[in-house]
Design an enzyme around this catalytic site. Structure first.
Site, mmCIF file in Angstrom:
data_model
loop_
_atom_site.group_PDB
_atom_site.id
_atom_site.type_symbol
_atom_site.label_atom_id
_atom_site.label_comp_id
_atom_site.label_asym_id
_atom_site.label_seq_id
_atom_site.Cartn_x
_atom_site.Cartn_y
_atom_site.Cartn_z
ATOM 1 N N HIS A 154 29.823 41.785 -20.293
ATOM 2 C CA HIS A 154 29.556 41.116 -19.009
ATOM 3 C C HIS A 154 28.528 39.994 -19.107
ATOM 4 O O HIS A 154 28.326 39.264 -18.139
ATOM 5 C CB HIS A 154 29.114 42.147 -17.963
ATOM 6 C CG HIS A 154 30.194 43.114 -17.621
ATOM 7 N ND1 HIS A 154 31.188 42.833 -16.707
ATOM 8 C CD2 HIS A 154 30.471 44.349 -18.111
ATOM 9 C CE1 HIS A 154 32.007 43.859 -16.633
ATOM 10 N NE2 HIS A 154 31.597 44.801 -17.474
ATOM 11 N N LYS A 197 36.649 38.878 -19.251
ATOM 12 C CA LYS A 197 35.842 38.733 -18.036
ATOM 13 C C LYS A 197 35.548 37.246 -17.792
ATOM 14 O O LYS A 197 36.439 36.548 -17.336
ATOM 15 C CB LYS A 197 34.613 39.620 -18.159
ATOM 16 C CG LYS A 197 35.100 41.051 -18.508
ATOM 17 C CD LYS A 197 34.119 42.110 -18.378
ATOM 18 C CE LYS A 197 34.615 43.409 -18.977
ATOM 19 N NZ LYS A 197 35.728 44.051 -18.288
ATOM 20 N N SER A 201 27.926 47.890 -16.691
ATOM 21 C CA SER A 201 29.077 47.415 -15.922
ATOM 22 C C SER A 201 29.130 47.940 -14.500
ATOM 23 O O SER A 201 29.774 47.345 -13.647
ATOM 24 C CB SER A 201 30.363 47.766 -16.655
ATOM 25 O OG SER A 201 30.436 49.159 -16.889
HETATM 26 C C1 LIG Z 1 30.636 47.075 -20.957
HETATM 27 C C2 LIG Z 1 32.099 46.965 -21.239
HETATM 28 N N1 LIG Z 1 32.519 47.055 -22.500
HETATM 29 C C3 LIG Z 1 33.818 46.946 -22.814
HETATM 30 C C4 LIG Z 1 34.775 46.747 -21.841
HETATM 31 C C5 LIG Z 1 36.206 46.667 -22.239
HETATM 32 O O1 LIG Z 1 36.658 45.362 -22.338
HETATM 33 P P1 LIG Z 1 38.205 45.040 -22.123
HETATM 34 O O2 LIG Z 1 38.438 45.000 -20.651
HETATM 35 O O3 LIG Z 1 38.405 43.724 -22.803
HETATM 36 O O4 LIG Z 1 38.957 46.133 -22.791
HETATM 37 C C6 LIG Z 1 34.375 46.645 -20.505
HETATM 38 C C7 LIG Z 1 35.304 46.422 -19.383
HETATM 39 O O5 LIG Z 1 36.409 46.664 -19.258
HETATM 40 C C8 LIG Z 1 33.013 46.776 -20.196
HETATM 41 O O6 LIG Z 1 32.596 46.721 -18.926
#
Ligand SMILES: Cc1ncc(COP(=O)(O)O)c(C=O)c1O
Length: 364
Positions: free
Chosen positions: A196, A225, A171
């Site tokens: 992502h 996302k 990320s």
């Molecule tokens: C790689 C990754 N996993 C999980 C999440 C968490 O997802 P959420 O925003 O739906 O809680 C994110 C980003 O926030 C992320 O970048």
């Protein structure tokens, strides 16, 4: 703690911005081009989502009223999970309020003493927290280093269920994990967090594993996302999902997401799957920016590593003054000394937005 963090310039204080889901945000009475959003396909303001949510709220009320173990599963939750399982081409899915909670539920819920985890050092905080909350032993390998992972696999976890955990797209770096090589490790299962890659990579946006031709033991997916909605899933075989309904504490001990959120989430999967035109524009935008920056890659996350906290904050501040919203990323989100600008591209950016950003970057 407040004073220490403030002195280190590590205290976060989010800006107040108004956004209608497009590439422009308003703040301090001025418009700025937004390069901070993970709404990669620009679907968050799509009227189909608001319509689906309003219809479900009228029919099902707003709050879900209880956790699903107490209050039962509504038709909106059921439809959403079937839709997600079909989208990923897997037998079953379980919906959580966020991707963060899906990782916690899966990794802590199934991480008993009989499990050993192997985790990439750049995995998302929600993966790290899931591992920390588990009872499993865990070993961290250098970023995307399959040779080091193999050494760790040989040395640890004999007699336990070994599980490799990786983000599909990292990320803060925007690179893609070596999924084919990880899937070849025959004495370990693979769990992939595809937050992502979903909607962006793979045929019809069905995700990074599908694009790489592999089928992990479990995938974590979020709709927050590219789908422009919210909520996370574990997608896996039917037994894993059955087990999670008893073991995943964010599922067991938290009120279910509202029916309206489920209905909008279901609509977002339909939109995301059909969004070939938007994916084509996004790919063009990615190629345009990456080519001009000399930063090869296929994802919409493009970091510019600057080093110190001060440099990253100064660059982000200068860009803001020039009319561009590009966040500075600091520890603990990235290792010390690798602070960066994180540029996030969407299908709604026009070439002139990207050219404007490149001109502004040349000045900071
Ligand atoms: C790689 C990754 N996993 C999980 C999440 C968490 O997802 P959420 O925003 O739906 O809680 C994110 C980003 O926030 C992320 O970048």
């Amino acid at each position: 703690l407040l004073r220490t963090l403030a002195a280190q310039q590590l205290l976060r204080d989010p800006r107040t911005v108004e956004s209608a889901g497009g590439p422009i945000v308003r703040a301090d009475g001025r418009e700025r081009v937004n390069f901070s959003s993970n709404d990669y396909l620009g679907l968050s303001a799509h009227p189909a989502l608001a319509r689906a949510a309003a219809d479900a709220a009228r029919a099902g009320g707003w709050g879900a009223g209880a956790s699903r173990l107490l209050g039962g599963t509504s038709p909106w939750h059921e439809r959403l999970e079937h839709r997600m399982a079909a989208f990923r081409g897997r037998p079953a899915a379980l919906y959580f309020s966020s991707g963060y909670l899906a990782n916690l539920g899966l990794l802590a819920g199934l991480g008993t003493e009989a499990v050993t985890y192997f985790s990439d050092e750049r995995n998302h905080a929600s993966v790290i927290d899931g591992l920390r909350l588990s009872r499993a032993a865990r070993h961290v390998y250098r970023h995307a280093d399959v040779d080091e992972l193999r050494r760790l696999l040989r040395a640890h976890g004999a007699g336990t269920h070994r599980v490799i955990v990786t983000d599909a797209v990292f990320s803060m770096d925007g690179d893609v994990a070596p999924l084919e090589a990880l899937a070849r490790e025959s004495d370990a299962d693979l769990v992939v967090d595809d937050a992502h890659g979903t909607g962006v990579l793979g045929p019809q946006g069905r995700g990074t594993p599908r694009g790489a031709g592999i089928e992990p033991a479990a995938e974590v997916v979020t709709l927050s996302k590219a789908a422009g909605a919210s909520g996370g899933f574990v997608v896996a075989d039917a037994d894993t999902i059955r087990l999670l309904k008893t073991r995943a504490r964010p599922f067991v001990y938290s009120t279910a997401p509202p029916p309206a959120v489920c209905a909008a989430a279901t609509a977002s999967i339909d939109l995301m799957e059909q969004a070939e035109d938007r994916r084509a524009v996004l790919r063009r935008n990615i190629a345009h920016l990456r080519e001009r920056l000399g930063a090869p890659g296929v994802t919409p996350i493009v970091p510019i590593v600057l080093g110190s906290v001060e440099r990253a904050l100064r660059a982000s501040g200068r860009l803001w003054e020039e009319g561009f919203f590009v966040p500075a990323i600091r520890p603990p989100s990235v290792p010390e000394g690798s602070c960066r600008l994180r540029i996030s591209l969407t299908a709604l950016h026009r070439p002139e937005h990207i050219d404007g950003l490149l001109d502004a970057l040349a000045k900071v």
